[in-house]
Design a protein around this motif. Structure first.
Motif, PDB file in Angstrom:
ATOM      1  N   PHE A 168       8.612  -1.019 -13.285  1.00  0.00           N
ATOM      2  CA  PHE A 168       8.086   0.328 -13.471  1.00  0.00           C
ATOM      3  C   PHE A 168       6.865   0.333 -14.400  1.00  0.00           C
ATOM      4  CE2 PHE A 168       7.861   4.424 -15.620  1.00  0.00           C
ATOM      5  CZ  PHE A 168       7.865   5.291 -14.551  1.00  0.00           C
ATOM      6  N   LYS A 169       6.982  -0.311 -15.570  1.00  0.00           N
ATOM      7  CA  LYS A 169       5.878  -0.305 -16.532  1.00  0.00           C
ATOM      8  C   LYS A 169       4.662  -1.041 -15.987  1.00  0.00           C
ATOM      9  CE  LYS A 169       8.754   0.096 -20.662  1.00  0.00           C
ATOM     10  NZ  LYS A 169       9.164  -0.527 -21.947  1.00  0.00           N
ATOM     11  N   VAL A 170       4.893  -2.119 -15.251  1.00  0.00           N
ATOM     12  CA  VAL A 170       3.780  -2.873 -14.662  1.00  0.00           C
ATOM     13  C   VAL A 170       3.011  -1.999 -13.672  1.00  0.00           C
ATOM     14  CG1 VAL A 170       3.178  -4.870 -13.250  1.00  0.00           C
ATOM     15  CG2 VAL A 170       4.977  -5.060 -14.970  1.00  0.00           C
ATOM     16  N   LEU A 171       3.743  -1.299 -12.809  1.00  0.00           N
ATOM     17  CA  LEU A 171       3.103  -0.410 -11.842  1.00  0.00           C
ATOM     18  C   LEU A 171       2.364   0.720 -12.541  1.00  0.00           C
ATOM     19  CD1 LEU A 171       5.973  -0.186  -9.181  1.00  0.00           C
ATOM     20  CD2 LEU A 171       3.750  -1.264  -8.855  1.00  0.00           C
ATOM     21  N   LEU A 172       2.991   1.271 -13.575  1.00  0.00           N
ATOM     22  CA  LEU A 172       2.378   2.406 -14.284  1.00  0.00           C
ATOM     23  C   LEU A 172       1.078   1.995 -14.951  1.00  0.00           C
ATOM     24  CD1 LEU A 172       2.875   5.388 -15.002  1.00  0.00           C
ATOM     25  CD2 LEU A 172       3.995   4.605 -17.087  1.00  0.00           C
ATOM     26  N   LEU A 173       1.073   0.851 -15.621  1.00  0.00           N
ATOM     27  CA  LEU A 173      -0.126   0.389 -16.322  1.00  0.00           C
ATOM     28  C   LEU A 173      -1.230  -0.013 -15.338  1.00  0.00           C
ATOM     29  CD1 LEU A 173       1.478  -1.707 -19.183  1.00  0.00           C
ATOM     30  CD2 LEU A 173       0.176   0.405 -19.431  1.00  0.00           C
ATOM     31  N   ARG A 174      -0.850  -0.577 -14.200  1.00  0.00           N
ATOM     32  CA  ARG A 174      -1.857  -1.001 -13.236  1.00  0.00           C
ATOM     33  C   ARG A 174      -2.485   0.181 -12.512  1.00  0.00           C
ATOM     34  NH1 ARG A 174      -1.836  -2.168  -7.894  1.00  0.00           N
ATOM     35  NH2 ARG A 174       0.422  -2.010  -7.714  1.00  0.00           N
ATOM     36  N   LEU A 175      -1.666   1.169 -12.146  1.00  0.00           N
ATOM     37  CA  LEU A 175      -2.166   2.296 -11.365  1.00  0.00           C
ATOM     38  C   LEU A 175      -2.692   3.441 -12.236  1.00  0.00           C
ATOM     39  CD1 LEU A 175       0.653   2.316  -8.662  1.00  0.00           C
ATOM     40  CD2 LEU A 175      -1.691   1.507  -8.376  1.00  0.00           C
TER      41      LEU A 175
ATOM     42  N   ASN B   4       0.831  -1.213   0.000  1.00  0.00           N
ATOM     43  CA  ASN B   4       0.000   0.000   0.000  1.00  0.00           C
ATOM     44  C   ASN B   4       0.861   1.256   0.000  1.00  0.00           C
ATOM     45  OD1 ASN B   4      -2.319  -1.547   0.032  1.00  0.00           O
ATOM     46  ND2 ASN B   4      -2.567  -1.455   2.250  1.00  0.00           N
ATOM     47  N   TYR B   5       1.930   1.252   0.819  1.00  0.00           N
ATOM     48  CA  TYR B   5       2.840   2.394   0.842  1.00  0.00           C
ATOM     49  C   TYR B   5       3.524   2.564  -0.506  1.00  0.00           C
ATOM     50  CZ  TYR B   5       2.441   2.190   5.969  1.00  0.00           C
ATOM     51  OH  TYR B   5       1.977   2.190   7.259  1.00  0.00           O
ATOM     52  N   ARG B   6       3.918   1.440  -1.109  1.00  0.00           N
ATOM     53  CA  ARG B   6       4.573   1.478  -2.421  1.00  0.00           C
ATOM     54  C   ARG B   6       3.670   2.127  -3.464  1.00  0.00           C
ATOM     55  NH1 ARG B   6       4.228  -4.032  -5.193  1.00  0.00           N
ATOM     56  NH2 ARG B   6       2.089  -3.198  -5.272  1.00  0.00           N
ATOM     57  N   ASP B   7       2.412   1.672  -3.535  1.00  0.00           N
ATOM     58  CA  ASP B   7       1.482   2.225  -4.527  1.00  0.00           C
ATOM     59  C   ASP B   7       1.202   3.693  -4.258  1.00  0.00           C
ATOM     60  OD1 ASP B   7       1.421  -0.273  -5.612  1.00  0.00           O
ATOM     61  OD2 ASP B   7      -0.621  -0.764  -4.980  1.00  0.00           O
ATOM     62  N   GLU B   8       1.053   4.061  -2.984  1.00  0.00           N
ATOM     63  CA  GLU B   8       0.803   5.463  -2.638  1.00  0.00           C
ATOM     64  C   GLU B   8       1.965   6.352  -3.074  1.00  0.00           C
ATOM     65  OE1 GLU B   8       0.101   8.263   1.343  1.00  0.00           O
ATOM     66  OE2 GLU B   8       0.181   6.081   1.521  1.00  0.00           O
ATOM     67  N   ALA B   9       3.191   5.893  -2.805  1.00  0.00           N
ATOM     68  CA  ALA B   9       4.369   6.670  -3.194  1.00  0.00           C
ATOM     69  C   ALA B   9       4.475   6.778  -4.710  1.00  0.00           C
ATOM     70  CB  ALA B   9       5.632   6.029  -2.612  1.00  0.00           C
ATOM     71  N   PHE B  10       4.214   5.680  -5.412  1.00  0.00           N
ATOM     72  CA  PHE B  10       4.313   5.673  -6.875  1.00  0.00           C
ATOM     73  C   PHE B  10       3.302   6.635  -7.494  1.00  0.00           C
ATOM     74  CE2 PHE B  10       3.639   4.140 -11.166  1.00  0.00           C
ATOM     75  CZ  PHE B  10       4.924   3.840 -11.595  1.00  0.00           C
ATOM     76  N   VAL B  11       2.056   6.560  -7.031  1.00  0.00           N
ATOM     77  CA  VAL B  11       1.008   7.445  -7.551  1.00  0.00           C
ATOM     78  C   VAL B  11       1.358   8.904  -7.265  1.00  0.00           C
ATOM     79  CG1 VAL B  11      -1.399   8.153  -7.252  1.00  0.00           C
ATOM     80  CG2 VAL B  11      -0.819   5.723  -7.434  1.00  0.00           C
ATOM     81  N   HIS B  12       1.838   9.181  -6.071  1.00  0.00           N
ATOM     82  CA  HIS B  12       2.196  10.542  -5.697  1.00  0.00           C
ATOM     83  C   HIS B  12       3.303  11.088  -6.601  1.00  0.00           C
ATOM     84  CE1 HIS B  12       2.258  14.013  -3.158  1.00  0.00           C
ATOM     85  NE2 HIS B  12       3.493  13.809  -2.738  1.00  0.00           N
ATOM     86  N   ILE B  13       4.308  10.269  -6.866  1.00  0.00           N
ATOM     87  CA  ILE B  13       5.441  10.704  -7.699  1.00  0.00           C
ATOM     88  C   ILE B  13       4.988  10.974  -9.131  1.00  0.00           C
ATOM     89  CG2 ILE B  13       7.621   9.938  -8.725  1.00  0.00           C
ATOM     90  CD1 ILE B  13       8.122   8.417  -6.077  1.00  0.00           C
ATOM     91  N   VAL B  14       4.164  10.080  -9.680  1.00  0.00           N
ATOM     92  CA  VAL B  14       3.675  10.273 -11.055  1.00  0.00           C
ATOM     93  C   VAL B  14       2.850  11.551 -11.145  1.00  0.00           C
ATOM     94  CG1 VAL B  14       2.175   9.331 -12.859  1.00  0.00           C
ATOM     95  CG2 VAL B  14       3.744   7.826 -11.632  1.00  0.00           C
ATOM     96  N   HIS B  15       2.061  11.832 -10.111  1.00  0.00           N
ATOM     97  CA  HIS B  15       1.247  13.055 -10.119  1.00  0.00           C
ATOM     98  C   HIS B  15       2.121  14.304 -10.166  1.00  0.00           C
ATOM     99  CE1 HIS B  15      -2.693  11.501 -10.027  1.00  0.00           C
ATOM    100  NE2 HIS B  15      -2.657  10.993  -8.801  1.00  0.00           N
ATOM    101  N   PHE B  16       3.096  14.407  -9.238  1.00  0.00           N
ATOM    102  CA  PHE B  16       3.830  15.678  -9.161  1.00  0.00           C
ATOM    103  C   PHE B  16       4.953  15.792 -10.204  1.00  0.00           C
ATOM    104  CE2 PHE B  16       6.281  13.488  -5.633  1.00  0.00           C
ATOM    105  CZ  PHE B  16       7.522  13.493  -6.238  1.00  0.00           C
ATOM    106  N   THR B  17       5.196  14.720 -10.969  1.00  0.00           N
ATOM    107  CA  THR B  17       6.207  14.817 -12.031  1.00  0.00           C
ATOM    108  C   THR B  17       5.604  14.849 -13.428  1.00  0.00           C
ATOM    109  OG1 THR B  17       6.460  12.399 -12.085  1.00  0.00           O
ATOM    110  CG2 THR B  17       7.977  13.644 -10.677  1.00  0.00           C
TER     111      THR B  17
END
Length: 334
Positions: A318-325, A153-166
């Motif tokens: 990276f691509k797996v997380l990006l496509l899933r989230l 859950n922390y991993r997904d939250e951090a990933f989503v947050h980073i994609v948003h602000f970048t």
């Protein structure tokens, strides 16, 4: 804080907190129930003191090593530049690199001073001072901390947050959020608190306190029958906003405790090259203080080189997380 305690807990953090300093309430359970019974403040103080205590031990051992510059070179550098900071820092880095490559225990604890504990300090200070860019940099490093510890859950939250602000947020929104990444409740400069912390403590918690016992059907029926109860309900509601009921107290000086941690680290030779291939594990459940028989085994491999393992995981997935989230997001293949 939870991850740092998980990595360094059995390696000496819990032992020094409980046995050396006598802080018996700092336990794995206190980190699992972070926001109960003042655990958050207690755990934070323990981690910060451990960081500075281990750092002091590291500096003292560096002073005793052959890498520490002699008086002649220090005087020469001071006469040329006005200070010897660059020379000492360069030698300090050389010492860390050389000793870490030959001793696993040295590498493990030096990483707490140079990476893990430092990350906690920087993150807290960036919030305190409202420094949005530094806070974003911390999130990018934190992303690598969560996968090896199975914090999905922390991993997904951090990933989503980073994609948003970048990427996904417009530039104006990014800049606005950077400038408002934290909030000063009392208007004091450099005493900000995180927005999510503000919402939890100033909005969610009071509403929970109020709603827990005073919005039942029977209570609503009583209110309809007797308007005098409105005054009682109002008083109960306002009590929910009395967050700090403790009286003001002076915080004891943390230096003596940090010196005790420094003493223990030097006693256990955490920063002496003994060509160790493992990191010792310490017992922390007993209330007796027996520093002569503290070590009980070795730290599991999953707690070693956590950030490096996390970086590898993010690169490979990276691509797996990006496509899933972000399934509907257009992104460049490379």
């Amino acid at each position: 804080m939870e991850c740092l305690a998980k990595i360094f807990g059995t390696a000496g953090f819990y032992y020094t907190s409980r046995q050396v300093l006598g802080r018996l309430k700092v336990t794995p359970n206190s980190f699992e129930n972070m926001f109960k019974e003042e655990n958050y403040e207690r755990n934070d103080e323990a981690l910060v003191d451990f960081y500075w205590g281990v750092g002091l031990a590291m500096v003292k051992q560096f002073e005793q090593s052959i890498f520490f510059p002699d008086r002649e070179n220090v005087d020469k550098d001071e006469s040329e530049n006005g200070y010897a900071n660059i020379l000492i820092l360069a030698r300090f880095k050389e010492w860390i690199f050389d000793q870490s490559s030959r001793d696993k225990t040295f590498e493990f604890f030096s990483s707490f001073v140079t990476e893990y504990g430092l990350l906690l300090q920087i993150y807290q200070e960036s919030i305190r001072h409202g420094n949005g860019k530094t806070r974003e940099a911390c999130w990018m490093k934190l992303l690598c901390l969560f996968p090896p510890l199975n914090k999905k859950n922390y991993r997904d939250e951090a990933f989503v947050h980073i994609v948003h602000f970048t990427t996904t947020w417009p530039l104006a929104v990014r800049e606005m959020f950077r400038s408002n990444c934290s909030i000063s409740v009392k208007g004091r400069k450099h005493h900000n608190m995180a927005i999510d912390e503000y919402v939890e403590s100033m909005v969610v918690k009071p509403m929970k306190e109020y709603a827990k016992k005073h919005t039942t059907l029977s209570m609503l029926q009583k209110i309809n029958m007797n308007l005098e109860l409105f005054k009682h309900v109002r008083r109960i509601y306002m009590k929910g906003f009395e967050l700090n009921k403790a009286t003001a107290r002076s915080k004891p000086d943390s230096l003596p405790d940090r010196l005790k941690i420094c003493w223990f680290a030097m006693k256990e030779k955490w920063f002496v090259n003994l060509e160790r291939r493992n990191v010792n594990k310490y017992a922390h459940n007993s209330k007796s203080v027996d520093v002569s028989s503290a070590s009980i085994g070795i730290v599991e491999n999953k707690f070693l080189d956590v950030l490096s393992k996390g970086e590898k995981y993010i690169r490979e997935n990276f691509k797996v997380l990006l496509l899933r989230l972000f399934p509907n997001m257009d992104y460049v293949e490379q």
